[in-house]
Design a protein around this motif. Structure first.
Motif, mmCIF file in Angstrom:
data_model
loop_
_atom_site.group_PDB
_atom_site.id
_atom_site.type_symbol
_atom_site.label_atom_id
_atom_site.label_comp_id
_atom_site.label_asym_id
_atom_site.label_seq_id
_atom_site.Cartn_x
_atom_site.Cartn_y
_atom_site.Cartn_z
ATOM 1 N N VAL A 1 -7.394 13.635 -22.089
ATOM 2 C CA VAL A 1 -6.279 13.639 -23.047
ATOM 3 C C VAL A 1 -4.956 13.881 -22.316
ATOM 4 N N GLN A 2 -4.959 14.889 -21.414
ATOM 5 C CA GLN A 2 -3.715 15.222 -20.687
ATOM 6 C C GLN A 2 -3.251 14.056 -19.817
ATOM 7 N N HIS A 3 -4.198 13.241 -19.369
ATOM 8 C CA HIS A 3 -3.801 12.076 -18.571
ATOM 9 C C HIS A 3 -3.458 10.884 -19.464
ATOM 10 N N ASN A 4 -4.365 10.547 -20.380
ATOM 11 C CA ASN A 4 -4.219 9.294 -21.128
ATOM 12 C C ASN A 4 -3.082 9.283 -22.139
ATOM 13 N N VAL A 5 -2.843 10.400 -22.806
ATOM 14 C CA VAL A 5 -1.788 10.394 -23.832
ATOM 15 C C VAL A 5 -0.413 10.125 -23.216
ATOM 16 N N PRO A 6 0.022 10.896 -22.206
ATOM 17 C CA PRO A 6 1.332 10.558 -21.619
ATOM 18 C C PRO A 6 1.329 9.195 -20.924
ATOM 19 N N ALA A 7 0.191 8.858 -20.308
ATOM 20 C CA ALA A 7 0.126 7.594 -19.564
ATOM 21 C C ALA A 7 0.312 6.403 -20.489
ATOM 22 N N TRP A 8 -0.451 6.360 -21.566
ATOM 23 C CA TRP A 8 -0.352 5.209 -22.465
ATOM 24 C C TRP A 8 0.878 5.282 -23.355
ATOM 25 N N THR A 9 1.449 6.458 -23.487
ATOM 26 C CA THR A 9 2.733 6.561 -24.202
ATOM 27 C C THR A 9 3.802 5.834 -23.392
ATOM 28 N N ILE A 10 3.829 6.108 -22.101
ATOM 29 C CA ILE A 10 4.798 5.443 -21.222
ATOM 30 C C ILE A 10 4.533 3.937 -21.208
ATOM 31 N N PHE A 11 3.264 3.578 -21.130
ATOM 32 C CA PHE A 11 2.892 2.159 -21.102
ATOM 33 C C PHE A 11 3.346 1.456 -22.386
ATOM 34 N N GLY A 12 3.066 2.082 -23.514
ATOM 35 C CA GLY A 12 3.460 1.514 -24.810
ATOM 36 C C GLY A 12 4.967 1.352 -24.912
ATOM 37 N N MET A 13 5.689 2.347 -24.405
ATOM 38 C CA MET A 13 7.158 2.282 -24.447
ATOM 39 C C MET A 13 7.650 1.107 -23.594
ATOM 40 N N PHE A 14 7.043 0.915 -22.458
ATOM 41 C CA PHE A 14 7.472 -0.188 -21.587
ATOM 42 C C PHE A 14 7.026 -1.549 -22.139
ATOM 43 N N PHE A 15 5.993 -1.549 -22.984
ATOM 44 C CA PHE A 15 5.553 -2.825 -23.552
ATOM 45 C C PHE A 15 6.577 -3.389 -24.536
ATOM 46 N N ILE A 16 7.569 -2.585 -24.860
ATOM 47 C CA ILE A 16 8.648 -3.043 -25.738
ATOM 48 C C ILE A 16 9.448 -4.166 -25.069
ATOM 49 N N VAL A 17 9.261 -4.291 -23.764
ATOM 50 C CA VAL A 17 9.916 -5.359 -22.995
ATOM 51 C C VAL A 17 9.641 -6.725 -23.637
ATOM 52 N N ILE A 18 8.422 -6.910 -24.132
ATOM 53 C CA ILE A 18 8.044 -8.208 -24.715
ATOM 54 C C ILE A 18 8.872 -8.485 -25.967
ATOM 55 N N SER A 19 8.917 -7.525 -26.867
ATOM 56 C CA SER A 19 9.687 -7.713 -28.113
ATOM 57 C C SER A 19 11.171 -7.858 -27.812
ATOM 58 N N MET A 20 11.659 -7.029 -26.901
ATOM 59 C CA MET A 20 13.093 -7.014 -26.643
ATOM 60 C C MET A 20 13.557 -8.289 -25.951
ATOM 61 N N SER A 21 12.821 -8.716 -24.932
ATOM 62 C CA SER A 21 13.215 -9.948 -24.242
ATOM 63 C C SER A 21 13.086 -11.132 -25.203
ATOM 64 N N GLY A 22 12.048 -11.079 -26.049
ATOM 65 C CA GLY A 22 11.857 -12.139 -27.050
ATOM 66 C C GLY A 22 13.038 -12.211 -27.997
ATOM 67 N N SER A 23 13.516 -11.058 -28.408
ATOM 68 C CA SER A 23 14.653 -11.010 -29.337
ATOM 69 C C SER A 23 15.904 -11.613 -28.692
ATOM 70 N N ILE A 24 16.113 -11.304 -27.415
ATOM 71 C CA ILE A 24 17.302 -11.833 -26.714
ATOM 72 C C ILE A 24 17.206 -13.358 -26.582
ATOM 73 N N ILE A 25 16.013 -13.832 -26.213
ATOM 74 C CA ILE A 25 15.835 -15.282 -26.026
ATOM 75 C C ILE A 25 15.954 -16.020 -27.367
ATOM 76 N N LYS A 26 15.362 -15.441 -28.406
ATOM 77 C CA LYS A 26 15.424 -16.048 -29.736
ATOM 78 C C LYS A 26 16.879 -16.151 -30.211
ATOM 79 N N GLU A 27 17.621 -15.073 -30.000
ATOM 80 C CA GLU A 27 19.025 -15.036 -30.387
ATOM 81 C C GLU A 27 19.805 -16.130 -29.644
ATOM 82 N N ARG A 28 19.447 -16.316 -28.376
ATOM 83 C CA ARG A 28 20.126 -17.332 -27.564
ATOM 84 C C ARG A 28 19.738 -18.735 -28.032
#
Lengths: 423, 249
Positions: free
Chosen positions: A222-249
């Motif tokens: 738990v002490q490893h996986n919760v912070p680890a996948w929290t960080i991973f999930g936060m960085f996975f926002i790259v997909i939505s965010m880059s998609g939003s920029i490209i769509k807007e363009r």
């Protein structure tokens, strides 16, 4: 402020209406945390907690069998089952996977050990001229005394060697003790001295490096996986965010925004704020999984340390690093497909390097050096510092600065790239 | 600088990196206040680049331009307050409703509160979309999208409006409504700069035209005068005469 507020409002509305995006941003990371914490629970658990099934066939009636038996019991690694079985039956049970290890102690093993030791002592005393006994039978010295250990085929080499070493330690102690007793007897010393049990000359004292007044924190699943996948999930926002920029363009909204009054930086700040908010909501939800859901599944509760402010600072800086990276990916790539593929793969690589799947300390040295350049490693290290070492705001600052620098470097590159391509 | 000029362009040049021929090659023209100016040309002629420069989307390599007396080089922020742009793409957010899209755009121009709500309602009524205010743009037909796209460009009541093929691919009724609304805006004092491939529409709508090809203006003036000068019967014939019948990609 109106432009900023309006952009945040617009981005949030778009995000909330994107059901696929919501699943990627919230449901998937939460499922990932739960699943990975459950899967990695066993490998992370201490051997004290993890009982290995061991079959003991003790055909010896003397102290050798009983000492080995008590030694294995005291190690607390094994769940010992004692059965009077033949070698073939034992072999079958290990082969079938019912037991990982089996030990067969042969009949009269203690008598044979005593005989071997006795002959050895007499021989040595004769050689030293301290005795003139003629009762030396070389065949007894050469007699075979073997304990049979059977391992299941999937047993790891390192585990085998640690078991063998533990058994060797037990038998050596008996050998030494028997030797001493016989020497004393031969040298006609008092019975008291001869019966004295030999104590260890060197002892090992375990000292924990964590000096908190609370319970000693452990790197568990738990002490490893919760912070680890929290960080991973936060960085996975790259997909939505880059998609939003490209769509807007692609849809022309970006062009329209550029023809409107005010700086595009305000619009960008609005976008960053909206996605940062999403990152923070993600972070809170994922920590809640560690605090409330995983304990319901029999896993340890997440311990988040003493400084909530520091946890918030890590979350914000990791969120900014992720959004900065999202803007860079969205600016550089032309299509949503390119950006989402690159974004996902690059985050997975950075996660692997950053110790999200397996802790960095088990990696080879060159990978450990490379991990120092992963923003996910900085985020995870900061969380680990708070969750495992009782860290505070000052101890996580180096990681926070690195995350913020990563964000600004990404934004800077995106800005210059944008300027170059829209001259 | 003429007091009656809405836009003055002098020796405007735009060269793209790695392209030998300039996209805009030393053009000069004046657009009078209150006119509907048609910038016509085949694909790749330089009309979108010219409009992009005038809207502040691209920087000119050289030359000067002013919009209502404001310098494009020095006063782009002020210019952006008084111009409106209707791009060829439906530059709106499909998952937002018509109202949400227009509220966002209005906010970006500093409009807010009741004033903004009233403007949105009025404009939606004019283009026949008042009952669709709370419907997502992605559910709109092509014609409805064109009409809401027009509203997005005029919500802040611009003094100069740039339109890049505003009626492309729409039904006859929507096109008629859009051109009628453009006439109305023009009567209210808005100068309109418009590009189109529809020559008949341009001939009926524009009070002045310029034909651009290979980055250069090859004819300009009042449509009837230009048609007459080149011995053509209509604008389409003139256009083909000036730009040729070779296909442009």
């Amino acid at each position: 402020m109106l432009r900023l507020y309006s952009t945040i409002q617009k981005e949030m509305l778009i995000l909330l209406r994107d059901k696929g995006g919501l699943i990627i941003m919230f449901i998937m990371p939460m499922a990932m945390i739960t699943l990975m914490a459950l899967i990695q629970d066993a490998p992370f658990r201490d051997y004290q907690e993890l009982k290995i099934p061991l079959l003991m066939v003790n055909n010896d009636k003397g102290n050798l069998g009983s000492t080995i038996d008590s030694g294995l019991y005291q190690s607390k690694i094994f769940e010992i089952t004692k059965l009077p079985l033949s070698r073939d039956e034992v072999k079958q049970k290990v082969k079938s996977g019912e037991f990982n290890i089996a030990i067969i102690i042969p009949e009269n093993a203690s008598d044979l050990l005593n005989s071997k030791v006795s002959h050895f002592v007499t021989k040595k005393l004769n050689e030293a001229g301290l005795s003139d006994s003629s009762e030396i039978d070389e065949s007894k010295l050469a007699a075979d005394l073997s304990l049979e250990i059977l391992f299941s085929p999937d047993t790891k080499k390192s585990f085998k060697s640690s078991i063998l070493s533990s058994l060797k330690q037990s038998t050596s102690k008996i050998e030494t003790q028997t030797l001493l007793e016989l020497f004393n007897k031969e040298l006609k010393q008092s019975d008291n001295g001869g019966n004295e049990k030999m104590k260890d000359f060197v002892n090992f004292k375990e000292i924990n490096t964590v000096e908190t007044d609370e319970e000693v924190l452990k790197l568990n699943s738990v002490q490893h996986n919760v912070p680890a996948w929290t960080i991973f999930g936060m960085f996975f926002i790259v997909i939505s965010m880059s998609g939003s920029i490209i769509k807007e363009r692609d849809e022309g909204s970006y062009t329209r925004i550029l023809t409107m009054p005010g700086s595009y930086i305000t619009v960008l700040l609005g976008k960053i704020s909206a996605y940062l908010l999403i990152c923070l909501i993600q972070c809170v939800l994922m920590l809640m999984v560690g605090l409330y859901i995983l304990p319901q599944m029999g896993l340890p509760v997440l311990i988040i340390g003493n400084s909530m402010i520091a946890v918030c600072v890590v979350a914000v800086s990791a969120g900014l690093a992720a959004t900065g990276y999202g803007i860079l990916v969205g600016t550089i790539f032309k299509t949503h497909q390119q950006a989402s593929t690159f974004g996902a793969v690059s985050v997975v690589i950075l996660a692997a390097l950053g110790g999200i799947w397996v802790p960095v300390f088990v990696m080879p040295e060159y990978l450990r050096i490379m991990s120092e350049f992963s923003p996910l490693y900085w985020g995870l290290s900061a969380f680990h510092n708070l969750f495992l070492s009782g860290g505070n705001l000052s101890t996580i600052l180096p990681h926070v600065f690195k995350l913020l620098a990563f964000c600004f470097i990404n934004l800077g590159i995106a800005y210059f790239f944008n300027q170059k391509h829209h001259k | 600088m003429s007091i009656s000029a809405a836009i003055e362009v002098k020796n405007l040049v735009k060269k793209y990196t790695d392209v030998a021929i300039p996209a805009v090659d030393n053009i000069s023209f004046t657009i009078e206040k209150g006119s509907i100016f048609g910038l016509l040309g085949p694909n790749g002629a330089g009309k979108t680049t010219t409009i992009s420069i005038l809207c502040g989307l691209k920087k000119a390599t050289s030359g000067e331009a002013t919009i209502l007396g404001l310098s494009l080089k020095k006063q782009i922020s002020e210019i952006k307050q008084i111009i409106g742009v209707v791009p060829q793409e439906i530059a709106l957010y499909p998952t937002l409703t018509a109202y949400e899209n227009l509220r966002y755009i209005g906010n970006m121009y500093g409009l807010r509160g009741k004033n903004l709500t009233t403007k949105i309602q009025e404009n939606l009524e004019v283009v026949g979309l008042a009952s669709h205010a709370n419907h997502r743009v992605e559910t709109f037909s092509g014609g409805m999208k064109r009409r809401i796209n027009l509203v997005a460009g005029i919500l802040h009541t611009p003094k100069v409006l740039f339109l890049d093929e505003p009626t492309v691919g729409v039904d006859v009724q929507s096109r008629n409504l859009i051109t009628e609304h453009l006439h109305l805006l023009n009567k209210q004092g808005c100068t309109i700069i418009y590009t189109s491939h529809l020559m008949e529409e341009a001939e009926n709508l524009c009070s002045a035209i310029a034909v651009i090809d290979h980055g250069q203006i090859i004819a300009s003036g009042e449509p009837k005068t230009v048609i007459k000068e080149h011995g053509s019967e209509n604008l389409e014939q003139l256009f083909l005469k000036l730009t040729g019948k070779t296909l442009r990609d």
